[in-house]
Design a protein around this motif. Structure first.
Motif, PDB file in Angstrom:
ATOM      1  N   GLN A  46      63.863  47.017   7.316  1.00 36.29           N
ATOM      2  CA  GLN A  46      64.315  46.018   8.276  1.00 36.29           C
ATOM      3  C   GLN A  46      65.715  45.541   7.907  1.00 36.29           C
ATOM      4  OE1 GLN A  46      60.987  43.266   7.729  1.00 36.29           O
ATOM      5  NE2 GLN A  46      60.222  43.813   9.763  1.00 36.29           N
ATOM      6  N   PRO A  47      66.539  45.179   8.904  1.00 32.97           N
ATOM      7  CA  PRO A  47      67.916  44.753   8.610  1.00 32.97           C
ATOM      8  C   PRO A  47      67.967  43.292   8.172  1.00 32.97           C
ATOM      9  CG  PRO A  47      67.571  44.782  10.973  1.00 32.97           C
ATOM     10  CD  PRO A  47      66.299  45.310  10.355  1.00 32.97           C
ATOM     11  N   MET A  48      67.368  42.993   7.010  1.00 36.60           N
ATOM     12  CA  MET A  48      67.300  41.612   6.524  1.00 36.60           C
ATOM     13  C   MET A  48      68.384  41.316   5.500  1.00 36.60           C
ATOM     14  SD  MET A  48      63.206  40.833   6.159  1.00 36.60           S
ATOM     15  CE  MET A  48      63.017  41.894   4.734  1.00 36.60           C
ATOM     16  N   TYR A  49      68.577  42.211   4.537  1.00 36.93           N
ATOM     17  CA  TYR A  49      69.616  41.987   3.524  1.00 36.93           C
ATOM     18  C   TYR A  49      70.991  42.237   4.134  1.00 36.93           C
ATOM     19  CZ  TYR A  49      72.530  42.612  -0.605  1.00 36.93           C
ATOM     20  OH  TYR A  49      73.541  42.518  -1.518  1.00 36.93           O
ATOM     21  N   ASN A  50      71.122  43.351   4.838  1.00 40.04           N
ATOM     22  CA  ASN A  50      72.325  43.618   5.626  1.00 40.04           C
ATOM     23  C   ASN A  50      71.888  44.350   6.892  1.00 40.04           C
ATOM     24  OD1 ASN A  50      71.827  46.242   4.811  1.00 40.04           O
ATOM     25  ND2 ASN A  50      73.679  46.460   3.601  1.00 40.04           N
ATOM     26  N   GLU A  51      72.873  44.861   7.645  1.00 40.86           N
ATOM     27  CA  GLU A  51      72.556  45.457   8.945  1.00 40.86           C
ATOM     28  C   GLU A  51      71.976  46.861   8.840  1.00 40.86           C
ATOM     29  OE1 GLU A  51      76.679  46.616   7.774  1.00 40.86           O
ATOM     30  OE2 GLU A  51      75.486  44.774   7.741  1.00 40.86           O
ATOM     31  N   GLU A  52      71.985  47.470   7.671  1.00 42.23           N
ATOM     32  CA  GLU A  52      71.496  48.835   7.524  1.00 42.23           C
ATOM     33  C   GLU A  52      69.991  48.885   7.295  1.00 42.23           C
ATOM     34  OE1 GLU A  52      74.103  51.751   5.338  1.00 42.23           O
ATOM     35  OE2 GLU A  52      75.034  49.889   4.636  1.00 42.23           O
ATOM     36  N   THR A  53      69.397  49.997   7.701  1.00 42.91           N
ATOM     37  CA  THR A  53      67.984  50.270   7.435  1.00 42.91           C
ATOM     38  C   THR A  53      67.851  51.715   6.956  1.00 42.91           C
ATOM     39  OG1 THR A  53      67.431  51.133   9.632  1.00 42.91           O
ATOM     40  CG2 THR A  53      67.337  48.729   9.341  1.00 42.91           C
ATOM     41  N   VAL A  54      66.655  52.069   6.515  1.00 48.01           N
ATOM     42  CA  VAL A  54      66.413  53.455   6.104  1.00 48.01           C
ATOM     43  C   VAL A  54      66.668  54.402   7.272  1.00 48.01           C
ATOM     44  CG1 VAL A  54      64.716  55.061   5.164  1.00 48.01           C
ATOM     45  CG2 VAL A  54      64.716  52.688   4.406  1.00 48.01           C
ATOM     46  N   GLN A  55      66.230  54.013   8.466  1.00 50.50           N
ATOM     47  CA  GLN A  55      66.406  54.882   9.632  1.00 50.50           C
ATOM     48  C   GLN A  55      67.875  55.057   9.990  1.00 50.50           C
ATOM     49  OE1 GLN A  55      64.183  56.686  10.961  1.00 50.50           O
ATOM     50  NE2 GLN A  55      62.271  55.805  10.226  1.00 50.50           N
ATOM     51  N   THR A  56      68.659  53.971   9.943  1.00 49.10           N
ATOM     52  CA  THR A  56      70.086  54.119  10.255  1.00 49.10           C
ATOM     53  C   THR A  56      70.789  54.929   9.176  1.00 49.10           C
ATOM     54  OG1 THR A  56      70.787  52.038   9.184  1.00 49.10           O
ATOM     55  CG2 THR A  56      70.080  51.922  11.499  1.00 49.10           C
ATOM     56  N   ASN A  57      70.353  54.801   7.931  1.00 47.97           N
ATOM     57  CA  ASN A  57      70.942  55.610   6.861  1.00 47.97           C
ATOM     58  C   ASN A  57      70.751  57.094   7.128  1.00 47.97           C
ATOM     59  OD1 ASN A  57      70.500  53.658   3.765  1.00 47.97           O
ATOM     60  ND2 ASN A  57      71.743  53.286   5.572  1.00 47.97           N
ATOM     61  N   TRP A  58      69.539  57.475   7.499  1.00 49.59           N
ATOM     62  CA  TRP A  58      69.271  58.897   7.782  1.00 49.59           C
ATOM     63  C   TRP A  58      70.186  59.374   8.909  1.00 49.59           C
ATOM     64  CZ3 TRP A  58      65.652  62.190   5.404  1.00 49.59           C
ATOM     65  CH2 TRP A  58      65.508  63.446   6.013  1.00 49.59           C
ATOM     66  N   HIS A  59      70.271  58.597   9.965  1.00 51.32           N
ATOM     67  CA  HIS A  59      71.112  58.958  11.114  1.00 51.32           C
ATOM     68  C   HIS A  59      72.576  59.106  10.712  1.00 51.32           C
ATOM     69  CE1 HIS A  59      73.427  58.566  14.770  1.00 51.32           C
ATOM     70  NE2 HIS A  59      73.707  57.296  14.547  1.00 51.32           N
ATOM     71  N   ILE A  60      73.106  58.138   9.997  1.00 50.77           N
ATOM     72  CA  ILE A  60      74.526  58.172   9.633  1.00 50.77           C
ATOM     73  C   ILE A  60      74.814  59.316   8.663  1.00 50.77           C
ATOM     74  CG2 ILE A  60      76.347  56.922   8.414  1.00 50.77           C
ATOM     75  CD1 ILE A  60      75.885  55.923  11.243  1.00 50.77           C
ATOM     76  N   MET A  61      73.950  59.520   7.689  1.00 50.55           N
ATOM     77  CA  MET A  61      74.159  60.623   6.747  1.00 50.55           C
ATOM     78  C   MET A  61      74.082  61.973   7.450  1.00 50.55           C
ATOM     79  SD  MET A  61      72.440  59.538   3.088  1.00 50.55           S
ATOM     80  CE  MET A  61      70.939  58.726   3.608  1.00 50.55           C
ATOM     81  N   ASN A  62      73.061  62.162   8.261  1.00 51.41           N
ATOM     82  CA  ASN A  62      72.813  63.441   8.900  1.00 51.41           C
ATOM     83  C   ASN A  62      73.844  63.762   9.977  1.00 51.41           C
ATOM     84  OD1 ASN A  62      71.130  65.820   9.569  1.00 51.41           O
ATOM     85  ND2 ASN A  62      70.714  64.690  11.457  1.00 51.41           N
ATOM     86  N   ASP A  63      74.179  62.769  10.797  1.00 52.23           N
ATOM     87  CA  ASP A  63      75.004  63.026  11.972  1.00 52.23           C
ATOM     88  C   ASP A  63      76.502  62.832  11.751  1.00 52.23           C
ATOM     89  OD1 ASP A  63      72.703  63.609  13.363  1.00 52.23           O
ATOM     90  OD2 ASP A  63      72.494  61.603  14.210  1.00 52.23           O
ATOM     91  N   PHE A  64      76.875  62.113  10.689  1.00 45.25           N
ATOM     92  CA  PHE A  64      78.291  61.827  10.487  1.00 45.25           C
ATOM     93  C   PHE A  64      78.810  62.187   9.094  1.00 45.25           C
ATOM     94  CE2 PHE A  64      76.959  59.031  13.940  1.00 45.25           C
ATOM     95  CZ  PHE A  64      77.927  59.317  14.897  1.00 45.25           C
ATOM     96  N   LEU A  65      78.147  61.678   8.046  1.00 44.87           N
ATOM     97  CA  LEU A  65      78.708  61.828   6.707  1.00 44.87           C
ATOM     98  C   LEU A  65      78.640  63.265   6.207  1.00 44.87           C
ATOM     99  CD1 LEU A  65      77.413  58.552   4.994  1.00 44.87           C
ATOM    100  CD2 LEU A  65      79.527  58.931   6.298  1.00 44.87           C
ATOM    101  N   ILE A  66      77.505  63.906   6.367  1.00 40.36           N
ATOM    102  CA  ILE A  66      77.395  65.304   5.914  1.00 40.36           C
ATOM    103  C   ILE A  66      78.353  66.211   6.688  1.00 40.36           C
ATOM    104  CG2 ILE A  66      75.852  67.292   5.716  1.00 40.36           C
ATOM    105  CD1 ILE A  66      73.603  65.321   5.029  1.00 40.36           C
ATOM    106  N   PRO A  67      78.450  66.086   8.023  1.00 37.92           N
ATOM    107  CA  PRO A  67      79.460  66.890   8.726  1.00 37.92           C
ATOM    108  C   PRO A  67      80.887  66.636   8.243  1.00 37.92           C
ATOM    109  CG  PRO A  67      77.835  66.096  10.286  1.00 37.92           C
ATOM    110  CD  PRO A  67      77.531  65.430   8.974  1.00 37.92           C
TER     111      PRO A  67
END
Length: 383
Positions: free
Chosen positions: A53-74
């Motif tokens: 859940q985005p409680m500590y900051n705006e990121e979550t496990v699900q958004t991490n997977w999306h950002i890593m897979n769709d943006f950072l790795i490319p």
């Protein structure tokens, strides 16, 4: 250094005990484990610290997977990386998403150290052989239970006690702790639970001789913290407000804090962590390494950064057995007489238990840089 493959594994681990702060209670931890494989055949490992859940900051496990897979790795696949420090510029196209960036960058730092046949601490510029260990105590159901936990931790050898506070769980609790443990190194972490309207209330904490009060005001503030620090004798420590070396510089110059808690995931990785360390060292502001309930891979990265000279206060670097029935590394992180001794072996110094990681993975994706292909595997495990 040539990266040939990145593998993401999404795992879930049960905490030994629930951990409660002013923003909620965690019973388990979902983690994305990142493996970066080089042409040498060696692998480096990183770990995402986001929660569901985005409680500590705006990121979550699900958004991490999306950002890593769709943006950072490319972005990594566009051109070779000569040094892990290059990744900050490569990832600058993507704003924020610091936890996701840090997980991939951490794996590449580990790979880099292994290919140089040196410890991660050494390639970061670390000088220590051992680090002091502190422990964080969550909000408890009763005062007695809190006091018993503190007593147990002191007997185990922890060199600093951090307690979580919030309105109505602060002055009375700290008074009781000081009555029973008058000489211990004690700090209070508020996790943004107060406002400037609470200045007089927070000034009452000065009587407890605290090492610091951590992040009492808003998660994105450095202005009001400066106003509060001017009214307090107790040093303020900033956590959530600091995402970069520039944030640290501005906060220090404004007088918003006298101490900074560094979390690798919060600031986007080890390269930015080094920059923050250097700013604080120049300004004479001590650092300590905070924790995000990391499993062994993330904990090993915390130990490595804490080896730098200006990490002069005990961090939240408790050993594996404090959090997990079984950790995902071998050997597990252990404490002796209040210290953790840094491994001298290449990379993070701990071997990921790949069989265990595979067993508890319910989502996996491998991206092959040489063939520009990817393979995904999602199981039906319910979370």
């Amino acid at each position: 250094m040539e990266i040939t493959r990145i593998t993401l594994r999404h795992i879930k681990m049960d905490l030994l005990y629930p951990f409660t702060t002013s923003v909620g209670t965690e019973y388990d931890k979902e983690i994305i484990v990142v493996e970066a494989t080089g042409k040498s055949g060696k692998s480096g490992w990183g770990e995402s610290v986001s929660i569901v859940q985005p409680m500590y900051n705006e990121e979550t496990v699900q958004t991490n997977w999306h950002i890593m897979n769709d943006f950072l790795i490319p972005l990594l696949m566009k051109a070779p990386i000569n040094h892990p420090d290059d990744i900050t510029e490569r990832f600058s196209f993507v704003r924020g998403n610091f936890n996701a960036k840090a997980a991939i960058e951490g794996a590449i730092w580990d790979l880099y150290a292994k290919e140089k046949n040196e410890s991660l601490a050494k390639v970061l510029g670390g000088t220590k052989e051992k680090i002091e260990v502190g422990v964080s105590v969550g909000i408890q159901t009763t005062e007695l239970k809190l006091l018993q936990q503190i007593e147990n931790y002191l007997q185990e050898g922890y060199r600093r006690i951090k307690v979580k506070i919030k309105p109505e769980w602060d002055i009375k609790i700290l008074k009781s702790i000081r009555k029973h443990f008058p000489q211990i190194n004690l700090m209070a972490d508020a996790n943004c639970a107060y406002t400037l309207n609470d200045i007089d209330h927070l000034r009452a904490l000065d009587e407890f001789n605290l090492m610091m009060i951590e992040q009492p005001l808003a998660h994105d503030d450095i202005i009001d913290h400066a106003k509060l620090q001017a009214k307090l004798e107790t040093p303020l420590c900033l956590d959530e407000s600091i995402h970069s070396a520039e944030d640290a510089r501005k906060a220090i110059e404004l007088g918003s804090c006298r101490i900074i808690n560094l979390k690798i995931g919060r600031v986007g990785g080890l390269t930015e962590s080094k920059k923050i360390h250097d700013v604080c060292l120049e300004k004479g502001v001590p650092l300590w390494c905070g924790g995000m309930l990391e499993a062994g891979i993330g904990r090993a990265h915390n130990l490595a950064i804490t080896s730098l000279a200006n990490f002069t206060l005990p961090g939240d670097t408790a050993p594996s057995a404090h959090y997990w029935k079984k950790d995902i590394i071998s050997p597990e992180v252990e404490m002796k007489d209040g210290y953790i001794y840094l491994p001298a072996t290449p990379g993070i110094g701990y071997e990921p238990n790949l069989d265990m990681i595979e067993e508890i993975s319910f989502r996996k994706k491998t991206v092959d840089f040489e063939n520009s292909t990817s393979k995904s595997c999602d199981s039906q495990i319910q979370i």
